[in-house]
Design a protein around this motif. Structure first.
Motif, PDB file in Angstrom:
ATOM      1  N   ILE A  96       5.038  18.519  -6.765  1.00 58.92           N
ATOM      2  CA  ILE A  96       5.430  18.669  -5.352  1.00 58.92           C
ATOM      3  C   ILE A  96       6.452  19.415  -4.971  1.00 58.92           C
ATOM      4  N   ASP A  97       6.497  20.173  -4.263  1.00 58.37           N
ATOM      5  CA  ASP A  97       7.374  21.283  -3.873  1.00 58.37           C
ATOM      6  C   ASP A  97       6.938  21.914  -2.373  1.00 58.37           C
ATOM      7  N   TRP A  98       7.986  22.394  -1.818  1.00 61.77           N
ATOM      8  CA  TRP A  98       7.958  23.002  -0.469  1.00 61.77           C
ATOM      9  C   TRP A  98       7.240  24.116  -0.521  1.00 61.77           C
ATOM     10  N   ASP A  99       6.255  24.236   0.363  1.00 67.75           N
ATOM     11  CA  ASP A  99       5.039  25.328   0.566  1.00 67.75           C
ATOM     12  C   ASP A  99       5.506  25.787   2.034  1.00 67.75           C
ATOM     13  N   GLY A 100       6.144  26.914   2.030  1.00 64.98           N
ATOM     14  CA  GLY A 100       6.771  27.474   3.222  1.00 64.98           C
ATOM     15  C   GLY A 100       8.115  26.622   3.623  1.00 64.98           C
ATOM     16  N   GLU A 101       8.576  26.872   5.127  1.00 63.91           N
ATOM     17  CA  GLU A 101       9.605  26.106   5.467  1.00 63.91           C
ATOM     18  C   GLU A 101       9.303  24.676   5.996  1.00 63.91           C
ATOM     19  N   ASP A 102       7.931  24.341   6.213  1.00 63.87           N
ATOM     20  CA  ASP A 102       7.781  23.020   6.854  1.00 63.87           C
ATOM     21  C   ASP A 102       6.656  22.286   6.327  1.00 63.87           C
ATOM     22  N   ALA A 103       6.357  22.380   5.079  1.00 67.53           N
ATOM     23  CA  ALA A 103       5.268  21.775   4.638  1.00 67.53           C
ATOM     24  C   ALA A 103       5.777  21.634   2.888  1.00 67.53           C
ATOM     25  N   LEU A 104       4.968  20.491   2.516  1.00 71.49           N
ATOM     26  CA  LEU A 104       5.138  20.308   1.100  1.00 71.49           C
ATOM     27  C   LEU A 104       3.646  20.388   0.395  1.00 71.49           C
ATOM     28  N   ARG A 105       3.641  20.965  -0.805  1.00 77.39           N
ATOM     29  CA  ARG A 105       2.221  21.030  -1.385  1.00 77.39           C
ATOM     30  C   ARG A 105       2.414  20.021  -2.634  1.00 77.39           C
ATOM     31  N   ILE A 106       1.107  19.076  -2.569  1.00 79.65           N
ATOM     32  CA  ILE A 106       1.043  18.298  -3.837  1.00 79.65           C
ATOM     33  C   ILE A 106      -0.040  18.643  -4.566  1.00 79.65           C
ATOM     34  N   GLU A 107       0.126  18.984  -5.850  1.00 76.74           N
ATOM     35  CA  GLU A 107      -1.100  19.312  -6.663  1.00 76.74           C
ATOM     36  C   GLU A 107      -1.026  18.242  -7.967  1.00 76.74           C
ATOM     37  N   CYS A 108      -2.075  17.777  -7.857  1.00 76.88           N
ATOM     38  CA  CYS A 108      -2.418  16.686  -9.036  1.00 76.88           C
ATOM     39  C   CYS A 108      -3.419  17.122  -9.969  1.00 76.88           C
ATOM     40  N   SER A 109      -3.109  17.272 -11.473  1.00 82.97           N
ATOM     41  CA  SER A 109      -3.808  17.584 -12.514  1.00 82.97           C
ATOM     42  C   SER A 109      -4.104  16.499 -13.224  1.00 82.97           C
ATOM     43  N   VAL A 110      -5.623  16.191 -13.637  1.00 88.44           N
ATOM     44  CA  VAL A 110      -6.016  15.132 -14.507  1.00 88.44           C
ATOM     45  C   VAL A 110      -6.821  15.223 -15.716  1.00 88.44           C
ATOM     46  N   ARG A 111      -6.634  14.581 -16.638  1.00 92.51           N
ATOM     47  CA  ARG A 111      -7.477  14.996 -17.892  1.00 92.51           C
ATOM     48  C   ARG A 111      -7.877  13.752 -18.349  1.00 92.51           C
ATOM     49  N   THR A 112      -9.485  13.741 -19.112  1.00 92.47           N
ATOM     50  CA  THR A 112      -9.951  12.862 -19.589  1.00 92.47           C
ATOM     51  C   THR A 112     -10.975  13.454 -20.835  1.00 92.47           C
ATOM     52  N   THR A 113     -11.296  12.512 -21.514  1.00 92.12           N
ATOM     53  CA  THR A 113     -12.266  13.061 -22.397  1.00 92.12           C
ATOM     54  C   THR A 113     -13.383  11.733 -22.444  1.00 92.12           C
ATOM     55  N   HIS A 114     -14.355  12.254 -21.823  1.00 88.06           N
ATOM     56  CA  HIS A 114     -15.411  11.343 -21.329  1.00 88.06           C
ATOM     57  C   HIS A 114     -16.723  12.017 -20.887  1.00 88.06           C
ATOM     58  N   ARG A 115     -17.773  11.152 -20.298  1.00 82.06           N
ATOM     59  CA  ARG A 115     -19.162  11.735 -20.046  1.00 82.06           C
ATOM     60  C   ARG A 115     -19.220  12.037 -18.532  1.00 82.06           C
TER      61      ARG A 115
END
Length: 165
Positions: A96-115
């Protein structure tokens, strides 16, 4: 026998057009990963106050709380979205970090080993983290805007999408 997609091409409908969980038993177990984002846009005076406070509100640390909420949401996606399979989550990261002056950008990364993949888990993590930011900041303004939320990338399974996570 695995459920095949309906004639409409939608995977969560059976041959009669009724809701159905996809049967993934015939799929190979492979490494899967996905990355999603959601933005939180603030009125400029609210963004300025948040920057001055170091992203703290009367309720506490905004980023830390959002990371915890997003991680919990990733692990419970199958409880929120009816046809998602419960998955063992091998890894989950929220940035989570600032994206420009007035917005936060939230990035979510997920990993699994599955079908089956983790796109819904990544999207759920990013959006619940954004909802948490809203909750922690709503005393400052109700003009906070969430979104867009979108899938940035996925790997594993039949189709890769976007840039590698």
């Amino acid at each position: 026998m695995p459920t095949s997609p309906s004639s409409s091409g939608l995977t969560h409908l059976d041959e009669h057009g009724r809701p159905a969980m996809v049967d993934v038993s015939g799929k190979a177990v492979t490494a899967r990963e996905a990355r999603a984002e959601c933005r939180v846009a603030f009125p400029s005076e609210v963004a300025a106050r948040l920057r001055e406070s170091g992203l703290r509100s009367a309720k506490g640390g905004i980023v830390d709380t959002a990371v915890i909420a997003g991680t919990m949401a990733v692990k419970r996606t199958h409880e929120l979205i009816p046809f998602c399979h419960p998955l063992p989550i091998d890894g989950c990261r929220l940035a989570i970090d600032w994206d420009g002056e007035d917005a936060l950008r939230i990035e979510c990364s997920v990993r699994t080993t599955h079908r089956t993949g983790v796109e819904m888990e990544a999207l759920t993590g990013a959006t619940v983290a954004a909802l948490t930011v809203y909750d922690m900041c709503k005393a400052l303004s109700h003009d906070i805007v969430l979104g867009p939320a979108r899938l940035l990338a996925k790997r594993g399974g039949r189709h890769d999408v976007g840039e590698a996570p």
